[in-house]
Design a protein around this motif. Structure first.
Motif, PDB file in Angstrom:
ATOM      1  N   VAL A 225       0.854  -1.184   0.000  1.00 27.57           N
ATOM      2  CA  VAL A 225       0.000   0.000   0.000  1.00 27.57           C
ATOM      3  C   VAL A 225       0.892   1.237   0.000  1.00 27.57           C
ATOM      4  CG1 VAL A 225      -1.728   1.296   1.303  1.00 27.57           C
ATOM      5  CG2 VAL A 225      -1.865  -1.207   1.173  1.00 27.57           C
ATOM      6  N   ALA A 226       0.597   2.159  -0.874  1.00 24.16           N
ATOM      7  CA  ALA A 226       1.451   3.336  -1.060  1.00 24.16           C
ATOM      8  C   ALA A 226       1.727   4.040   0.266  1.00 24.16           C
ATOM      9  CB  ALA A 226       0.792   4.300  -2.039  1.00 24.16           C
ATOM     10  N   GLY A 227       3.000   4.167   0.590  1.00 27.62           N
ATOM     11  CA  GLY A 227       3.422   4.933   1.762  1.00 27.62           C
ATOM     12  C   GLY A 227       3.303   4.222   3.088  1.00 27.62           C
ATOM     13  N   ALA A 228       2.764   3.001   3.099  1.00 28.31           N
ATOM     14  CA  ALA A 228       2.571   2.299   4.375  1.00 28.31           C
ATOM     15  C   ALA A 228       3.904   1.768   4.884  1.00 28.31           C
ATOM     16  CB  ALA A 228       1.576   1.152   4.207  1.00 28.31           C
ATOM     17  N   LYS A 229       4.323   2.251   6.047  1.00 31.85           N
ATOM     18  CA  LYS A 229       5.638   1.907   6.589  1.00 31.85           C
ATOM     19  C   LYS A 229       5.529   0.838   7.681  1.00 31.85           C
ATOM     20  CE  LYS A 229       7.841   4.771   3.979  1.00 31.85           C
ATOM     21  NZ  LYS A 229       8.692   4.241   2.883  1.00 31.85           N
ATOM     22  N   PRO A 230       6.495  -0.087   7.707  1.00 32.41           N
ATOM     23  CA  PRO A 230       6.497  -1.139   8.726  1.00 32.41           C
ATOM     24  C   PRO A 230       6.452  -0.573  10.142  1.00 32.41           C
ATOM     25  CG  PRO A 230       8.073  -1.650   7.002  1.00 32.41           C
ATOM     26  CD  PRO A 230       7.595  -0.246   6.739  1.00 32.41           C
ATOM     27  N   THR A 231       5.660  -1.224  10.992  1.00 35.79           N
ATOM     28  CA  THR A 231       5.414  -0.721  12.346  1.00 35.79           C
ATOM     29  C   THR A 231       5.359  -1.879  13.333  1.00 35.79           C
ATOM     30  OG1 THR A 231       4.134   1.125  11.440  1.00 35.79           O
ATOM     31  CG2 THR A 231       3.811   0.613  13.776  1.00 35.79           C
ATOM     32  N   VAL A 232       5.996  -1.700  14.486  1.00 35.03           N
ATOM     33  CA  VAL A 232       5.928  -2.664  15.581  1.00 35.03           C
ATOM     34  C   VAL A 232       5.665  -1.913  16.878  1.00 35.03           C
ATOM     35  CG1 VAL A 232       7.458  -4.316  14.423  1.00 35.03           C
ATOM     36  CG2 VAL A 232       8.421  -2.616  15.999  1.00 35.03           C
ATOM     37  N   VAL A 233       5.288  -2.646  17.919  1.00 37.06           N
ATOM     38  CA  VAL A 233       4.930  -2.020  19.196  1.00 37.06           C
ATOM     39  C   VAL A 233       5.703  -2.679  20.332  1.00 37.06           C
ATOM     40  CG1 VAL A 233       3.051  -1.605  20.857  1.00 37.06           C
ATOM     41  CG2 VAL A 233       2.625  -1.388  18.389  1.00 37.06           C
ATOM     42  N   ALA A 234       6.292  -1.854  21.184  1.00 35.14           N
ATOM     43  CA  ALA A 234       6.879  -2.331  22.438  1.00 35.14           C
ATOM     44  C   ALA A 234       5.752  -2.472  23.453  1.00 35.14           C
ATOM     45  CB  ALA A 234       7.928  -1.351  22.939  1.00 35.14           C
ATOM     46  N   ARG A 235       5.631  -3.654  24.061  1.00 36.93           N
ATOM     47  CA  ARG A 235       4.500  -3.935  24.947  1.00 36.93           C
ATOM     48  C   ARG A 235       4.984  -4.231  26.363  1.00 36.93           C
ATOM     49  NH1 ARG A 235       0.359  -4.302  21.324  1.00 36.93           N
ATOM     50  NH2 ARG A 235       1.013  -4.828  19.195  1.00 36.93           N
ATOM     51  N   PRO A 236       4.106  -4.070  27.349  1.00 36.10           N
ATOM     52  CA  PRO A 236       4.517  -4.241  28.748  1.00 36.10           C
ATOM     53  C   PRO A 236       4.817  -5.694  29.084  1.00 36.10           C
ATOM     54  CG  PRO A 236       2.148  -3.896  28.596  1.00 36.10           C
ATOM     55  CD  PRO A 236       2.693  -3.649  27.225  1.00 36.10           C
ATOM     56  N   PRO A 237       5.599  -5.922  30.108  1.00 39.61           N
ATOM     57  CA  PRO A 237       5.909  -7.305  30.506  1.00 39.61           C
ATOM     58  C   PRO A 237       4.717  -8.038  31.101  1.00 39.61           C
ATOM     59  CG  PRO A 237       6.924  -5.736  32.014  1.00 39.61           C
ATOM     60  CD  PRO A 237       6.381  -4.932  30.886  1.00 39.61           C
ATOM     61  N   THR A 238       3.741  -7.315  31.664  1.00 43.49           N
ATOM     62  CA  THR A 238       2.567  -7.948  32.268  1.00 43.49           C
ATOM     63  C   THR A 238       1.313  -7.593  31.483  1.00 43.49           C
ATOM     64  OG1 THR A 238       2.241  -6.070  33.755  1.00 43.49           O
ATOM     65  CG2 THR A 238       3.546  -7.919  34.588  1.00 43.49           C
ATOM     66  N   ALA A 251      16.071   5.852  19.937  1.00 49.01           N
ATOM     67  CA  ALA A 251      15.311   5.217  18.860  1.00 49.01           C
ATOM     68  C   ALA A 251      15.046   6.189  17.720  1.00 49.01           C
ATOM     69  CB  ALA A 251      13.992   4.675  19.409  1.00 49.01           C
ATOM     70  N   ARG A 252      14.661   7.408  18.061  1.00 42.70           N
ATOM     71  CA  ARG A 252      14.376   8.398  17.025  1.00 42.70           C
ATOM     72  C   ARG A 252      15.615   8.748  16.209  1.00 42.70           C
ATOM     73  NH1 ARG A 252       9.507  11.088  17.305  1.00 42.70           N
ATOM     74  NH2 ARG A 252       8.229  10.716  19.165  1.00 42.70           N
ATOM     75  N   ALA A 253      16.771   8.638  16.819  1.00 46.69           N
ATOM     76  CA  ALA A 253      18.016   9.008  16.129  1.00 46.69           C
ATOM     77  C   ALA A 253      18.535   7.911  15.210  1.00 46.69           C
ATOM     78  CB  ALA A 253      19.084   9.354  17.165  1.00 46.69           C
ATOM     79  N   HIS A 275      13.149  -4.542   9.995  1.00 49.22           N
ATOM     80  CA  HIS A 275      14.455  -4.626  10.653  1.00 49.22           C
ATOM     81  C   HIS A 275      14.745  -3.335  11.415  1.00 49.22           C
ATOM     82  CE1 HIS A 275      18.715  -5.440  11.318  1.00 49.22           C
ATOM     83  NE2 HIS A 275      18.983  -4.246  10.805  1.00 49.22           N
ATOM     84  N   HIS A 276      14.560  -2.197  10.741  1.00 46.99           N
ATOM     85  CA  HIS A 276      14.772  -0.907  11.416  1.00 46.99           C
ATOM     86  C   HIS A 276      13.813  -0.741  12.598  1.00 46.99           C
ATOM     87  CE1 HIS A 276      16.534   0.146   7.391  1.00 46.99           C
ATOM     88  NE2 HIS A 276      17.423   0.742   8.171  1.00 46.99           N
ATOM     89  N   ALA A 283      15.778  -0.158  21.332  1.00 49.22           N
ATOM     90  CA  ALA A 283      16.495   1.014  21.861  1.00 49.22           C
ATOM     91  C   ALA A 283      15.625   1.876  22.765  1.00 49.22           C
ATOM     92  CB  ALA A 283      17.037   1.854  20.704  1.00 49.22           C
ATOM     93  N   LEU A 284      14.321   1.615  22.794  1.00 51.51           N
ATOM     94  CA  LEU A 284      13.435   2.394  23.664  1.00 51.51           C
ATOM     95  C   LEU A 284      13.729   2.095  25.131  1.00 51.51           C
ATOM     96  CD1 LEU A 284      10.041   1.844  21.779  1.00 51.51           C
ATOM     97  CD2 LEU A 284      11.349   3.987  21.862  1.00 51.51           C
ATOM     98  N   ARG A 285      13.696   3.099  25.951  1.00 56.19           N
ATOM     99  CA  ARG A 285      13.856   2.939  27.398  1.00 56.19           C
ATOM    100  C   ARG A 285      12.509   3.282  28.050  1.00 56.19           C
ATOM    101  NH1 ARG A 285      17.045   0.362  25.661  1.00 56.19           N
ATOM    102  NH2 ARG A 285      19.330   0.564  25.677  1.00 56.19           N
ATOM    103  N   ILE A 286      11.789   2.238  28.461  1.00 61.26           N
ATOM    104  CA  ILE A 286      10.420   2.427  28.936  1.00 61.26           C
ATOM    105  C   ILE A 286      10.307   1.972  30.385  1.00 61.26           C
ATOM    106  CG2 ILE A 286       7.986   1.887  28.533  1.00 61.26           C
ATOM    107  CD1 ILE A 286       8.739   1.121  25.665  1.00 61.26           C
ATOM    108  N   LYS A 287       9.644   2.771  31.191  1.00 62.48           N
ATOM    109  CA  LYS A 287       9.293   2.375  32.553  1.00 62.48           C
ATOM    110  C   LYS A 287       7.820   1.981  32.543  1.00 62.48           C
ATOM    111  CE  LYS A 287       9.157   3.928  37.373  1.00 62.48           C
ATOM    112  NZ  LYS A 287       9.395   5.069  38.310  1.00 62.48           N
TER     113      LYS A 287
END
Length: 708
Positions: A225-238, A251-253, A275-276, A283-287
């Motif tokens: 689909v035109a312009g649709a970029k791969p996406t993933v989600v960091a999810r909580p441990p519980t 991550a942004r850098a 992959h990116h 690289a995300l640092r999440i509390k």
């Protein structure tokens, strides 16, 4: 019921079009519209049909100028073979080549019912599809008769062509424009009687088999689909954990990262490639704050379920009791294709692509989530790589839409295997308490009370109208009980529930997969208590001759009662549902107690008319693997509010090395209307595996899976 259509009829329309286009009306339950005799004269003006939008609730067939027959299916293909079955129905009564019949999946509609579930697809489409094809054939023959100035009754059809007695022929495609104007066909518009079937009932390879194995078949992850970029989600441990804070600067850098978006379920990364995206997610640092179940683990959940099971009451005076309590763990759907959705949400419209069993519900949920009218949300339905009930829910599509809206760009969201197993829907854990009261050599009362984990929330939309819980949980209260499979006197039951913040979903065979399994174990134990053979006891206790017939078939084909080495045994179980019935005989080798192996499975099913026996055999084979998996080894642990398993490496679904060395499925001949088949075999297979294990080990299995 005879091989003819039942008394329920439905209107068949001719639609205004430049090619032959006919439509059969479906009611909101996906069954045939009850409107008297088929209306082949199109007494409503075709323009009225289109103007009022009634085709939204119809099954529509078009014959194209390219000699293709197209039926846009208001169901989803998730590996069960429904597109092949419908193509066979059309090919049969149209006399078309199967290769000329195309069954694309319909987008979400504004009206009607596009629900795929409850083993109802073939049974609900059997009549309408055949009526459509028969009407189209009659119009094509009439058009050819006019062209050749011949009596229509002298013409015949074969291989998507009309033939004259002198050898002339014309393709359906060459006749479609003139056939579109035919108001009253000159030949019968009735479907063929079963005695003339040449396609229905013949074992047939799936029409999409080559495309699947060569990679031509397209799944959501394959879309560009035109312009649709791969996406993933960091999810909580519980389960249900929340983001407290996030440092996304690193991550942004990173190269290839387009956006980092905070959502309710975690933090999304939109990037140039998966992959990116995965690298940036790491690289995300999440509390995180813990979810509401952080203090709970399996033992506490099992204790709550046990306490929630209603009391069984007092047994009949003078009777002896055979009873047991049974525990079933949570189970993931874990379809082979991970959840994937493409979303393009703009200020005034949204477009979503994904595989859905309930696309109308999905459209409504997406519209509500992104704040758009339902009419501005377009949902494209794609084939799915397995489902087992998982795609009744549309959580991934809603999430993709929210990310697209926040990132202001199209996205292609993919849940990883770990995402779905640890945070996706699952079959509810449950506890069952059963008592069979017997006197004078027979059961005089049978009571089954249960409690299952339930999830807060009410059902809405087509799935609710279809009477199916998409969370897979039983409602608390008296269990709706018919007289039952067996003549067991007074049959009763009740249910309780334990409400937990766990994402639940209807899992293949829903409640029957646990309830019937437990009941079939008790049936074996009653037979043992009465000193009777399990098959012989069932034969004298079963109410239905049809169920007795499938039981007899597996007993004969599987050589029930043959001598087995020590540590090996046979087990048997039966089930009846969806207007169909099945029996299963299993042989198991338990000489290695840590790795019991089912070595042989023999199944027999009566589903009425089996449109595609080869597809039905494949369905039964799949249910056998489900029974082996959920009884012996596959389940989910909850450890302090978190799902322990995260992949096929520790969610121990049966692999090839666990599959039976010998499998056979017998399809009983029948001219009844088709019943359901997709979920039918799970309870019988699971019950037979449990009973074989019990006989091989001399034990009474009570907690499933056994090796957990």
């Amino acid at each position: 019921m005879s091989g003819q259509l039942s008394r329920r009829k439905f209107v068949v329309y001719s639609l205004a079009a430049s090619t032959l286009t006919v439509a059969a009306s479906l009611d909101r339950d996906g069954a045939w519209a009850d409107a008297g005799e088929p209306d082949v004269s199109a007494s409503r003006r075709p323009s009225d049909v289109l103007a009022r939008g009634n085709d939204e609730e119809m099954l529509v067939l078009e014959v194209t100028a390219a000699n293709k027959v197209v039926v846009r299916l208001p169901r989803v293909e998730v590996g069960q073979g429904v597109t092949t079955a419908v193509a066979m129905l059309i090919a049969e009564d149209l006399d078309a080549r199967l290769v000329d019949v195309h069954i694309p999946l319909a987008d979400a509609r504004a009206k009607g019912n596009q629900y795929t579930g409850g083993s109802s697809s073939v049974s609900s489409l059997y009549g309408p599809a055949r009526e459509l094809a028969a009407l189209a054939r009659a119009k094509l023959v009439t058009a050819a008769a006019r062209r050749w100035h011949l009596p229509a009754r002298t013409l015949r059809t074969k291989d998507t062509r009309v033939f004259a007695p002198d050898g002339r022929s014309a393709t359906f495609g060459s006749l479609t424009a003139s056939a579109a104007g035919i108001r009253r066909p000159k030949v019968s518009t009735r479907p063929k009687p079963p005695s003339r079937h040449r396609v229905i009932g013949r074992p047939t390879t799936r029409i999409d088999a080559r495309d699947i194995v060569t990679g031509k078949a397209k799944y959501t992850g394959d879309l560009a689909v035109a312009g649709a970029k791969p996406t993933v989600v960091a999810r909580p441990p519980t389960l249900g954990g929340k983001v407290v804070s996030v440092d996304d600067r690193a991550a942004r850098a990173m190269p290839g990262v387009h956006a980092v978006v905070r959502i309710a379920g975690g933090v999304a990364v939109v990037a140039e490639s998966f992959h990116h995206a995965f690298k940036a997610k790491e690289a995300l640092r999440i509390k995180w704050s813990p979810g509401p179940l952080a203090a709970l683990s399996d033992a506490a959940i099992r204790a709550r379920l046990r306490a929630a099971v209603p009391r069984l009451g007092t047994p009949p005076r003078g009777s002896a009791q055979t009873q047991g309590e049974f525990e079933f763990a949570f189970v993931s759907h874990a379809p082979m294709e991970v959840l994937t959705a493409v979303a393009d949400v703009r200020a005034h419209r949204a477009e979503i692509w994904f595989s859905s069993q309930a696309p109308m519900d999905a459209r409504d949920g997406i519209a509500s989530a992104v704040g758009l009218p339902k009419s501005k949300v377009e949902v494209h339905v794609l084939r799915g790589g397995g489902s087992f009930g998982r795609r009744l829910n549309h959580d991934a599509a809603v999430e993709a839409a929210l990310i697209s809206k926040a990132a202001r760009r199209p996205v292609k969201l993919m849940w990883s295997r770990g995402d779905d197993i640890r945070h996706g829907r699952m079959r509810p854990a449950s506890h069952h308490r059963i008592r069979a009261s017997h006197a004078r050599g027979k059961v005089v009362a049978f009571v089954h009370s249960t409690a299952s984990v339930s999830e807060a929330g009410e059902r809405t939309g087509a799935s609710a109208q279809a009477g199916v819980r998409t969370d897979g949980a039983l409602a608390a209260g008296p269990l709706p009980r018919d007289p039952g499979l067996y003549d067991f006197g007074r049959v009763s039951g009740n249910s309780g529930s334990v409400e937990l913040a766990v994402p639940l979903g209807a899992w293949r065979s829903v409640d029957s997969g646990t309830m019937r399994t437990a009941e079939e174990i008790v049936v074996d134990e009653v037979a043992r208590a009465l000193g009777k053979d399990p098959v012989a006891f069932r034969r004298t206790s079963l109410r239905s001759k049809t169920v007795k017939a499938v039981l007899d078939k597996v007993a004969t084909a599987g050589q029930w009662g043959r001598a087995m080495p020590e540590g090996e045994a046979q087990g048997v179980a039966v089930h009846e549902e969806y207007g169909s019935c099945v029996a299963c005989l299993v042989e198991i080798d338990t000489t290695d107690p840590k790795s019991p192996r089912v070595t042989r499975v023999v199944m027999a099913a009566d589903v009425g008319t089996a449109v595609n026996p080869r597809g039905l055999q494949a369905q039964l084979m799949g249910t056998a693997i489900d029974g082996i998996s959920t009884v012996l080894q596959a389940g989910l642990h909850i450890d302090r509010g978190a799902v322990r398993e995260s992949s096929y490496a520790d969610f121990h679904y049966a692999r090839q090395r666990h599959a039976p060395l010998h499998f056979e499925a017998h399809i009983m001949p029948s001219r009844r209307q088709p019943g359901g088949a997709g979920e039918l075999g799970v309870p019988a297979a699971a019950g037979a595996v449990a009973n074989a294990y019990a006989r091989a080990t001399g034990s009474k299995p009570r907690r499933f899976p056994l090796n957990f």
